[in-house]
Write a protein that holds these residues in place. Structure first.
Motif, PDB file in Angstrom:
ATOM      1  N   PRO A 211       0.830  -1.203   0.000  1.00 35.58           N
ATOM      2  CA  PRO A 211       0.000   0.000   0.000  1.00 35.58           C
ATOM      3  C   PRO A 211       0.860   1.247   0.000  1.00 35.58           C
ATOM      4  CG  PRO A 211       0.020  -1.037   2.168  1.00 35.58           C
ATOM      5  CD  PRO A 211       0.705  -1.987   1.220  1.00 35.58           C
ATOM      6  N   PRO A 212       0.274   2.387  -0.393  1.00 35.39           N
ATOM      7  CA  PRO A 212       1.044   3.629  -0.445  1.00 35.39           C
ATOM      8  C   PRO A 212       1.648   3.966   0.911  1.00 35.39           C
ATOM      9  CG  PRO A 212      -1.096   3.880  -1.500  1.00 35.39           C
ATOM     10  CD  PRO A 212      -1.111   2.559  -0.823  1.00 35.39           C
ATOM     11  N   VAL A 217      -3.282   8.613   1.981  1.00 33.48           N
ATOM     12  CA  VAL A 217      -3.583   7.883   0.747  1.00 33.48           C
ATOM     13  C   VAL A 217      -3.893   6.427   1.064  1.00 33.48           C
ATOM     14  CG1 VAL A 217      -2.688   7.159  -1.496  1.00 33.48           C
ATOM     15  CG2 VAL A 217      -2.149   9.436  -0.622  1.00 33.48           C
ATOM     16  N   ARG A 218      -3.118   5.836   1.951  1.00 35.01           N
ATOM     17  CA  ARG A 218      -3.343   4.434   2.300  1.00 35.01           C
ATOM     18  C   ARG A 218      -4.746   4.218   2.871  1.00 35.01           C
ATOM     19  NH1 ARG A 218       0.794   3.863   5.001  1.00 35.01           N
ATOM     20  NH2 ARG A 218       0.002   4.187   7.113  1.00 35.01           N
ATOM     21  N   ARG A 219      -5.175   5.094   3.765  1.00 28.56           N
ATOM     22  CA  ARG A 219      -6.505   4.942   4.358  1.00 28.56           C
ATOM     23  C   ARG A 219      -7.607   5.123   3.329  1.00 28.56           C
ATOM     24  NH1 ARG A 219      -3.882   7.847   8.444  1.00 28.56           N
ATOM     25  NH2 ARG A 219      -4.837   9.822   7.778  1.00 28.56           N
ATOM     26  N   VAL A 221      -7.322   4.584   0.046  1.00 25.11           N
ATOM     27  CA  VAL A 221      -7.286   3.416  -0.837  1.00 25.11           C
ATOM     28  C   VAL A 221      -7.981   2.229  -0.184  1.00 25.11           C
ATOM     29  CG1 VAL A 221      -5.737   1.659  -1.812  1.00 25.11           C
ATOM     30  CG2 VAL A 221      -5.248   4.088  -2.158  1.00 25.11           C
ATOM     31  N   GLU A 222      -7.711   1.995   1.083  1.00 23.36           N
ATOM     32  CA  GLU A 222      -8.352   0.888   1.791  1.00 23.36           C
ATOM     33  C   GLU A 222      -9.861   1.071   1.844  1.00 23.36           C
ATOM     34  OE1 GLU A 222      -6.350   0.951   5.513  1.00 23.36           O
ATOM     35  OE2 GLU A 222      -4.596  -0.182   4.778  1.00 23.36           O
ATOM     36  N   HIS A 223     -10.299   2.312   2.027  1.00 22.00           N
ATOM     37  CA  HIS A 223     -11.736   2.580   2.051  1.00 22.00           C
ATOM     38  C   HIS A 223     -12.355   2.331   0.674  1.00 22.00           C
ATOM     39  CE1 HIS A 223     -15.593   4.407   2.891  1.00 22.00           C
ATOM     40  NE2 HIS A 223     -15.413   5.233   1.872  1.00 22.00           N
ATOM     41  N   VAL A 224     -11.697   2.812  -0.372  1.00 19.14           N
ATOM     42  CA  VAL A 224     -12.227   2.648  -1.725  1.00 19.14           C
ATOM     43  C   VAL A 224     -12.360   1.170  -2.081  1.00 19.14           C
ATOM     44  CG1 VAL A 224     -11.713   2.967  -4.178  1.00 19.14           C
ATOM     45  CG2 VAL A 224     -11.424   4.878  -2.576  1.00 19.14           C
ATOM     46  N   THR A 225     -11.303   0.408  -1.906  1.00 15.97           N
ATOM     47  CA  THR A 225     -11.328  -1.000  -2.315  1.00 15.97           C
ATOM     48  C   THR A 225     -12.243  -1.844  -1.437  1.00 15.97           C
ATOM     49  OG1 THR A 225      -9.332  -1.417  -0.983  1.00 15.97           O
ATOM     50  CG2 THR A 225      -9.023  -0.915  -3.326  1.00 15.97           C
ATOM     51  N   GLY A 226     -12.566  -1.329  -0.249  1.00 16.89           N
ATOM     52  CA  GLY A 226     -13.456  -2.076   0.628  1.00 16.89           C
ATOM     53  C   GLY A 226     -14.913  -1.695   0.504  1.00 16.89           C
ATOM     54  N   ASP A 227     -15.230  -0.643  -0.238  1.00 18.39           N
ATOM     55  CA  ASP A 227     -16.612  -0.178  -0.348  1.00 18.39           C
ATOM     56  C   ASP A 227     -16.852   0.424  -1.717  1.00 18.39           C
ATOM     57  OD1 ASP A 227     -19.219   0.512   0.300  1.00 18.39           O
ATOM     58  OD2 ASP A 227     -18.650   2.392   1.290  1.00 18.39           O
ATOM     59  N   SER A 244      -8.486  18.776   2.309  1.00 15.46           N
ATOM     60  CA  SER A 244      -9.224  19.396   1.212  1.00 15.46           C
ATOM     61  C   SER A 244      -9.166  18.512  -0.030  1.00 15.46           C
ATOM     62  CB  SER A 244      -8.643  20.774   0.886  1.00 15.46           C
ATOM     63  OG  SER A 244      -7.345  20.637   0.301  1.00 15.46           O
ATOM     64  N   GLU A 245     -10.103  18.727  -0.940  1.00 15.07           N
ATOM     65  CA  GLU A 245     -10.102  17.968  -2.195  1.00 15.07           C
ATOM     66  C   GLU A 245      -8.803  18.205  -2.963  1.00 15.07           C
ATOM     67  OE1 GLU A 245     -13.690  18.043  -4.627  1.00 15.07           O
ATOM     68  OE2 GLU A 245     -14.744  18.993  -2.956  1.00 15.07           O
ATOM     69  N   ARG A 246      -8.359  19.451  -2.994  1.00 17.87           N
ATOM     70  CA  ARG A 246      -7.138  19.772  -3.737  1.00 17.87           C
ATOM     71  C   ARG A 246      -5.937  19.044  -3.144  1.00 17.87           C
ATOM     72  NH1 ARG A 246      -5.852  25.958  -4.983  1.00 17.87           N
ATOM     73  NH2 ARG A 246      -7.727  25.575  -6.247  1.00 17.87           N
ATOM     74  N   HIS A 247      -5.844  19.031  -1.817  1.00 18.23           N
ATOM     75  CA  HIS A 247      -4.706  18.355  -1.178  1.00 18.23           C
ATOM     76  C   HIS A 247      -4.769  16.850  -1.410  1.00 18.23           C
ATOM     77  CE1 HIS A 247      -1.330  17.803   1.445  1.00 18.23           C
ATOM     78  NE2 HIS A 247      -2.021  17.058   2.300  1.00 18.23           N
ATOM     79  N   LEU A 248      -5.962  16.273  -1.337  1.00 18.39           N
ATOM     80  CA  LEU A 248      -6.097  14.832  -1.583  1.00 18.39           C
ATOM     81  C   LEU A 248      -5.674  14.500  -3.011  1.00 18.39           C
ATOM     82  CD1 LEU A 248      -7.020  12.097  -0.412  1.00 18.39           C
ATOM     83  CD2 LEU A 248      -9.272  12.556  -1.410  1.00 18.39           C
TER      84      LEU A 248
END
Length: 322
Positions: A211-212, A217-219, A221-227, A244-248
């Motif tokens: 993971p990153p 980013v890691r958290r 990514v884990e949320h995206v792939t799990g839901d 913020s969206e820009r920072h993400l």
């Protein structure tokens, strides 16, 4: 032609699997299929034995300099010695010469660098091992290197990605030459349960590596792939991450090379590909499970990613896995 002459070019520090994943299926096809059989020859500069990158030594069956056409297939292997091979004017010249006398030309993995050095890939789309695609794209700007597919066919020239993708390309050649039944029989003998189509991605983000390193980013990514079916808009992901969206977006681009939205779209599409290949769920159910609003949205995303609609992908996977 009484036989299909296949010449595989090896060199010092070539990858043994790049060679074996071609020679073994072709020899097996001779036992399964109709004539003409494949006559497989591994050649090296001067016909000398070469020590592969793994440390094992293989004996050549001929000298590259002495091979003459016509050939059915000319294939250049990859390996950690590819840079020296691409810089060797003799190897490059003889590969270029033999390509003119071959029905089809191919490379495996970093062998694409040798083909590119000959000019044979100029103006063509090609692939190579994902770890070398960017380097080759800079080194050979006349070639359109695509790091995603496991193999690419552009006219009479084929390029396979990393190592065992040579098996997929060779099975595709066998199917082209002798039909699907022979190719599937060889695949069964090799105990490879699935003959992957060339447009399948080399790497899935679910198996691509660790993971990153960045915690945010890691958290995410884990949320995206799990839901995958949840609300994965950039605004919602940024809110969950507390940034913020820009920072993400900056963090995702720095660590993954993708915006959050593109990461989500790719994750959903790869999950859909897995469901299409392994289940009989209707298209609407696949779309819902993977977070696409409807089957049409899935179709558009899938076609953008894999070059074929999901229905065709499913039928191809089903036919090849029987």
């Amino acid at each position: 032609m009484d036989v299909r002459r296949v010449v595989i070019v090896g060199y010092e520090a070539a990858e043994l699997l790049d060679i074996a994943c071609v020679t073994t299926p072709l020899v097996m096809a001779n036992l399964e299929g109709p004539p003409p059989p494949y006559e497989v020859t591994v050649v090296t500069p001067g016909g000398r034995p070469v020590t592969c990158g793994t440390g094992l030594t293989i004996q050549a069956q001929g000298a590259l300099e002495r091979v003459t056409g016509p050939l059915d297939t000319l294939l250049v292997s990859g390996g950690i010695g590819h840079g020296a091979a691409a810089a060797d004017r003799g190897i490059v010249a003889h590969v270029r010469r033999l390509a003119r006398e071959s029905r089809r030309v191919a490379s495996v993995c970093t062998g694409a660098g040798v083909l590119a050095a000959t000019g044979l890939l100029d103006g063509r789309r090609a692939t190579t091992h994902w770890g070398w695609a960017r380097t080759f794209a800079v080194r050979y700007p006349a070639v359109c290197f695509d790091p995603d597919p496991i193999f690419v066919r552009d006219g009479p020239v084929a390029t396979a990605a990393g190592v065992t993708s040579a098996l997929d390309l060779t099975l595709a050649f066998i199917e082209e030459d002798h039909g699907g039944d022979v190719a599937r029989s060889v695949a069964r003998q090799l105990v490879t349960y699935l003959q992957r189509p060339g447009n399948q991605a080399q790497m899935s983000m679910f198996t691509a590596g660790p993971p990153p390193g960045d915690g945010v980013v890691r958290r995410v990514v884990e949320h995206v792939t799990g839901d995958l079916a949840g609300d994965l808009s950039t605004a919602r992901l940024a809110e969950r991450a507390g940034v913020s969206e820009r920072h993400l977006s900056r963090l995702f681009l720095r660590h993954l090379g993708l915006t959050p939205a593109r990461f989500v779209r790719r994750a959903r599409t790869e999950a859909a590909a897995q469901l299409l290949a392994t289940t009989r769920l209707p298209m609407t159910a696949v779309a819902a499970r993977c977070g696409f609003g409807n089957a049409e949205t899935l179709r558009q995303a899938f076609t953008d990613r894999y070059g074929v609609p999901p229905s065709q992908y499913r039928s191809t996977q089903s036919a090849r896995s029987r």
